[in-house]
Write a protein that holds these residues in place. Structure first.
Motif, short mmCIF file in Angstrom:
data_model
loop_
_atom_site.label_atom_id
_atom_site.label_comp_id
_atom_site.label_asym_id
_atom_site.label_seq_id
_atom_site.Cartn_x
_atom_site.Cartn_y
_atom_site.Cartn_z
N ASP A 1 -5.81 28.00 14.77
CA ASP A 1 -6.98 28.79 15.13
C ASP A 1 -7.38 28.60 16.59
O ASP A 1 -8.26 29.27 17.10
CB ASP A 1 -8.16 28.51 14.21
N GLY A 2 -6.73 27.65 17.25
CA GLY A 2 -6.98 27.45 18.67
C GLY A 2 -8.25 26.69 18.99
O GLY A 2 -8.54 26.43 20.14
N ASP A 3 -9.03 26.33 17.97
CA ASP A 3 -10.24 25.56 18.22
C ASP A 3 -9.90 24.12 18.56
O ASP A 3 -9.04 23.52 17.93
CB ASP A 3 -11.15 25.56 16.98
N LEU A 4 -10.56 23.60 19.57
CA LEU A 4 -10.39 22.20 19.91
C LEU A 4 -11.35 21.38 19.05
O LEU A 4 -12.50 21.75 18.87
CB LEU A 4 -10.69 21.97 21.39
N PRO A 5 -10.87 20.27 18.51
CA PRO A 5 -11.74 19.45 17.68
C PRO A 5 -12.81 18.76 18.51
O PRO A 5 -12.61 18.46 19.69
CB PRO A 5 -10.79 18.43 17.07
N THR A 6 -13.96 18.50 17.87
CA THR A 6 -14.99 17.70 18.53
C THR A 6 -14.49 16.26 18.60
O THR A 6 -13.52 15.89 17.94
CB THR A 6 -16.30 17.74 17.73
N GLU A 7 -15.17 15.45 19.39
CA GLU A 7 -14.78 14.05 19.49
C GLU A 7 -14.85 13.38 18.11
O GLU A 7 -13.97 12.62 17.74
CB GLU A 7 -15.67 13.32 20.49
N ARG A 8 -15.89 13.69 17.36
CA ARG A 8 -16.05 13.13 16.01
C ARG A 8 -14.89 13.56 15.12
O ARG A 8 -14.30 12.75 14.41
CB ARG A 8 -17.38 13.58 15.41
N TYR B 1 -7.83 -1.46 4.51
CA TYR B 1 -8.59 -0.28 4.07
C TYR B 1 -10.09 -0.51 4.27
O TYR B 1 -10.82 0.41 4.61
CB TYR B 1 -8.30 0.05 2.61
N LYS B 2 -10.53 -1.76 4.03
CA LYS B 2 -11.95 -2.08 4.22
C LYS B 2 -12.33 -1.88 5.68
O LYS B 2 -13.36 -1.28 5.99
CB LYS B 2 -12.23 -3.52 3.79
N THR B 3 -11.50 -2.37 6.58
CA THR B 3 -11.76 -2.20 8.02
C THR B 3 -11.76 -0.72 8.38
O THR B 3 -12.62 -0.25 9.14
CB THR B 3 -10.70 -2.95 8.85
N LEU B 4 -10.83 0.03 7.83
CA LEU B 4 -10.75 1.46 8.09
C LEU B 4 -12.01 2.17 7.59
O LEU B 4 -12.57 3.03 8.27
CB LEU B 4 -9.51 2.04 7.41
N ALA B 5 -12.49 1.78 6.41
CA ALA B 5 -13.72 2.38 5.86
C ALA B 5 -14.92 2.07 6.75
O ALA B 5 -15.79 2.93 6.95
CB ALA B 5 -13.95 1.86 4.44
N GLU B 6 -14.97 0.86 7.29
CA GLU B 6 -16.07 0.49 8.20
C GLU B 6 -16.01 1.33 9.47
O GLU B 6 -17.04 1.80 9.96
CB GLU B 6 -15.98 -1.00 8.53
N MET B 7 -14.81 1.54 9.98
CA MET B 7 -14.65 2.35 11.18
C MET B 7 -15.07 3.80 10.91
O MET B 7 -15.74 4.43 11.72
CB MET B 7 -13.20 2.30 11.67
N ARG B 8 -14.68 4.32 9.74
CA ARG B 8 -15.03 5.69 9.37
C ARG B 8 -16.55 5.83 9.25
O ARG B 8 -17.13 6.82 9.72
CB ARG B 8 -14.34 6.08 8.07
N ALA B 9 -17.21 4.82 8.66
CA ALA B 9 -18.66 4.86 8.52
C ALA B 9 -19.34 4.88 9.89
O ALA B 9 -20.33 5.60 10.09
CB ALA B 9 -19.14 3.66 7.70
N GLU B 10 -18.83 4.12 10.83
CA GLU B 10 -19.38 4.11 12.19
C GLU B 10 -19.27 5.49 12.84
O GLU B 10 -20.22 5.95 13.48
CB GLU B 10 -18.67 3.08 13.06
N VAL B 11 -18.13 6.13 12.67
CA VAL B 11 -17.94 7.46 13.25
C VAL B 11 -18.88 8.45 12.59
O VAL B 11 -19.53 9.26 13.26
CB VAL B 11 -16.47 7.93 13.11
N GLU B 12 -19.02 8.38 11.27
CA GLU B 12 -19.88 9.33 10.56
C GLU B 12 -21.35 9.10 10.86
O GLU B 12 -22.14 10.04 10.89
CB GLU B 12 -19.59 9.26 9.06
N GLU B 13 -21.77 7.85 11.10
CA GLU B 13 -23.15 7.55 11.44
C GLU B 13 -23.51 8.09 12.82
O GLU B 13 -24.66 8.36 13.11
CB GLU B 13 -23.40 6.05 11.41
N GLY B 14 -22.51 8.23 13.66
CA GLY B 14 -22.74 8.72 15.02
C GLY B 14 -23.06 10.18 15.12
O GLY B 14 -23.20 10.72 16.21
#
Length: 115
Positions: free
Chosen positions: A70-77, A101-114
């Protein structure tokens, strides 16, 4: 010279057909990590690679559909979440300990909280 193309539908079709990145890596004679990078558009997928994947796993699909973008550039998030998904795909393929996986989940939560 081989033309390189962006795509968005191959990953969805692989999941729909139950094809693992390990199977794709065998087909393309490359590491699972490289396949993951290609499926997440971190490195280019060549037309010949797309044709091999199509011919082996879903020959009725058109290359036009598989390589559609679709040519859309993703947002940073979105880009960060995509990277985390790519890492998780590799974890699934190679079978890492649960602590990763726990560390990955923590990282994902940080990105989503942002948001």
């Amino acid at each position: 010279m081989e033309v390189k193309m962006a795509y968005q539908n191959i990953k969805a079709e692989l999941k729909r057909c139950g094809v693992s990145y390990a199977k794709v890596s065998e087909l393309l004679d490359m590491s699972v990590n490289n396949v993951s990078l290609k499926m997440n558009e971190r490195i280019p997928l060549t037309v010949s690679e797309a044709k091999k994947i199509r011919d082996a796993f879903f020959p009725d699909a058109s290359l036009e559909y598989l390589l559609e973008s679709d040519g859309d550039l993703p947002t940073e998030r979105e880009e960060r979440l995509s990277n985390l998904n790519a890492i998780e795909d590799v974890f699934d393929e190679v079978g890492v300990p649960p602590v990763f996986y726990k560390t990955l989940a923590e990282m994902r939560a940080e990105v989503e909280e942002g948001e």
